[in-house]
Design a protein around this motif. Sequence first.
Motif, PDB file in Angstrom:
ATOM      1  N   UNK A   1       4.692 -19.648   2.165  1.00 18.66           N
ATOM      2  CA  UNK A   1       3.553 -20.141   1.552  1.00 18.66           C
ATOM      3  C   UNK A   1       2.467 -19.157   1.056  1.00 18.66           C
ATOM      4  N   UNK A   2       1.504 -19.619   0.403  1.00 14.87           N
ATOM      5  CA  UNK A   2       0.605 -18.598  -0.145  1.00 14.87           C
ATOM      6  C   UNK A   2       0.156 -17.568   0.795  1.00 14.87           C
ATOM      7  N   UNK A   3      -0.412 -17.833   2.054  1.00 14.44           N
ATOM      8  CA  UNK A   3      -0.746 -16.855   3.058  1.00 14.44           C
ATOM      9  C   UNK A   3       0.289 -15.927   3.405  1.00 14.44           C
ATOM     10  N   UNK A   4       1.732 -16.405   3.694  1.00  7.82           N
ATOM     11  CA  UNK A   4       2.587 -15.408   4.004  1.00  7.82           C
ATOM     12  C   UNK A   4       3.111 -14.649   2.645  1.00  7.82           C
ATOM     13  N   UNK A   5       2.853 -15.178   1.450  1.00  9.38           N
ATOM     14  CA  UNK A   5       3.174 -14.139   0.247  1.00  9.38           C
ATOM     15  C   UNK A   5       2.108 -13.162   0.008  1.00  9.38           C
ATOM     16  N   UNK A   6       0.856 -13.486   0.418  1.00  6.23           N
ATOM     17  CA  UNK A   6      -0.170 -12.708   0.437  1.00  6.23           C
ATOM     18  C   UNK A   6       0.016 -11.446   1.386  1.00  6.23           C
ATOM     19  N   UNK A   7       0.495 -11.897   2.647  1.00  7.07           N
ATOM     20  CA  UNK A   7       0.878 -10.892   3.643  1.00  7.07           C
ATOM     21  C   UNK A   7       1.727 -10.093   3.175  1.00  7.07           C
ATOM     22  N   UNK A   8       3.196 -10.629   2.793  1.00 11.95           N
ATOM     23  CA  UNK A   8       4.070  -9.737   2.118  1.00 11.95           C
ATOM     24  C   UNK A   8       3.719  -8.702   1.209  1.00 11.95           C
ATOM     25  N   UNK A   9       2.915  -9.261   0.038  1.00 14.19           N
ATOM     26  CA  UNK A   9       2.456  -8.203  -0.792  1.00 14.19           C
ATOM     27  C   UNK A   9       1.629  -7.102  -0.206  1.00 14.19           C
ATOM     28  N   UNK A  10       0.674  -7.263   0.725  1.00  9.42           N
ATOM     29  CA  UNK A  10      -0.305  -6.452   1.178  1.00  9.42           C
ATOM     30  C   UNK A  10       0.597  -5.419   2.193  1.00  9.42           C
ATOM     31  N   UNK A  11       1.551  -6.116   2.903  1.00 11.79           N
ATOM     32  CA  UNK A  11       2.274  -5.255   3.597  1.00 11.79           C
ATOM     33  C   UNK A  11       3.218  -4.433   3.406  1.00 11.79           C
ATOM     34  N   UNK A  12       4.047  -4.825   1.864  1.00 13.84           N
ATOM     35  CA  UNK A  12       4.626  -4.032   1.207  1.00 13.84           C
ATOM     36  C   UNK A  12       3.947  -2.692   0.607  1.00 13.84           C
ATOM     37  N   UNK A  13       2.814  -2.874   0.248  1.00 18.93           N
ATOM     38  CA  UNK A  13       1.903  -2.023  -0.328  1.00 18.93           C
ATOM     39  C   UNK A  13       1.465  -0.948   0.978  1.00 18.93           C
ATOM     40  N   UNK A  14       1.255  -1.431   2.142  1.00 21.55           N
ATOM     41  CA  UNK A  14       1.066  -0.679   3.095  1.00 21.55           C
ATOM     42  C   UNK A  14       2.424   0.411   3.577  1.00 21.55           C
ATOM     43  N   UNK A  15       3.536  -0.303   3.427  1.00 19.05           N
ATOM     44  CA  UNK A  15       4.741   0.676   3.651  1.00 19.05           C
ATOM     45  C   UNK A  15       4.878   1.455   2.495  1.00 19.05           C
ATOM     46  N   UNK A  16       4.441   1.140   1.492  1.00 19.26           N
ATOM     47  CA  UNK A  16       4.655   2.108   0.114  1.00 19.26           C
ATOM     48  C   UNK A  16       3.704   3.471   0.651  1.00 19.26           C
ATOM     49  N   UNK A  17       2.546   3.067   0.983  1.00 24.15           N
ATOM     50  CA  UNK A  17       1.530   4.281   1.216  1.00 24.15           C
ATOM     51  C   UNK A  17       2.386   4.985   2.529  1.00 24.15           C
ATOM     52  N   UNK A  18       2.633   4.309   3.569  1.00 19.71           N
ATOM     53  CA  UNK A  18       3.051   4.825   4.778  1.00 19.71           C
ATOM     54  C   UNK A  18       4.428   5.738   4.368  1.00 19.71           C
ATOM     55  N   UNK A  19       5.273   5.286   3.521  1.00 20.49           N
ATOM     56  CA  UNK A  19       6.431   6.403   3.136  1.00 20.49           C
ATOM     57  C   UNK A  19       6.317   7.594   2.880  1.00 20.49           C
ATOM     58  N   UNK A  20       5.098   8.021   2.120  1.00 21.53           N
ATOM     59  CA  UNK A  20       4.593   9.319   2.006  1.00 21.53           C
ATOM     60  C   UNK A  20       5.661  10.031   1.046  1.00 21.53           C
ATOM     61  N   UNK A  21       5.715  11.831   1.358  1.00 23.51           N
ATOM     62  CA  UNK A  21       6.487  12.352   0.087  1.00 23.51           C
ATOM     63  C   UNK A  21       7.693  13.057   1.086  1.00 23.51           C
TER      64      UNK A  21
END
Length: 349
Positions: free
Chosen positions: A254-274
């Motif tokens: 649903x739209x709310x779930x898709x918004x969560x997915x987009x935001x959480x993937x971005x948070x994961x990207x930041x969390x992966x680091x170098x």
Amino acid sequence: MPREIKIDNQIINDDSNCFVIAEIGNNHQGKLENAKKLITLAKQSGVSAVKFQKRDNINLFTEEMFNSPYTGAQSFGPTYGEHRMHLELNENDFKELIQYSKKEKITFFATPFDIKSAEFLYKLGTPAFKIASLDLNNLNLLKTVAEFKLPTIISTGAATLDQVKRTYEVISAINNQIAIMQCTSEYPAKAIHINLNVIKKYREEFPNAVIGYSGHDFGTSIPIAAFSMGARIIEKHFTNDKTLKGTDHQFSLTPNEMTSLVNEIYEVKLSLGDGEKIIYPEEQLSKFKMGKKLVASSTLNAGHLIKENDISIKSPGDGMSPFEIDMILGKKIKKRLTKDSSFTIENLE
């Protein structure tokens, strides 16, 4: 050659943000206004692109299959052909939808299931193509799409690694803008059949291709895990109501779930680091408050020979590390220490 493609000026590589596709597919139920509404909701959810499906139904199926009975709760017609025709948007609808997507400032593309549909989408101005899993053996379609020289995303459900390699070889001989998606052609897909470790295998086998995940699973946890394993394109079915008629709605986001997915993937990207292990400035307060140091367990007079029971390990961590205990054992104290006073090298003979 870098592992990179570019869709509508959006660069997709190992360092980029994830390219999240809202697969609208046939969830519009054959209605243009539904399709527009889903495009708007997808844009609001923060996805990178919306994707549809295009079929030339009359010529895609044998007469026997087209006219075969198709009854049940999810059927839109008494035969399979009528069911598919009900769900198909016409060419004018597609022309309107690509313009509508441009107005909404979201990338629009589609999966062609036949050459006629592929040629129509190319003339329409689609910036990319998706190859459906069950078309990996459709040599003429693969070559037709490859000749367009546009980014091509290959789904790989119900295929062996050798079949994926063969498809990659056919397309890459003509066009090197390729992404390969791990996928399980089960609707919905059971977790035990999703096999995310194939993403690692694809990254090894196809070093010049962007790797992604096309999911028919429930929820957002599996695509998030896929991103953390190296998938840089994530495709999930999209709906505004999971209870609607149609086989795909139940496992769509649903739209709310898709918004969560987009935001959480971005948070994961930041969390992966170098990958470099460092101490961040923000950690210093915790290091001070909860770190440990060597202190006197009781009052010790000058000249005292330090024994193990003279030493306590306490916070804060602003003194000698417990790892340095051997540096003070057996040494004499120059100046008197009261209980909990820190040991220092300077105060040792």
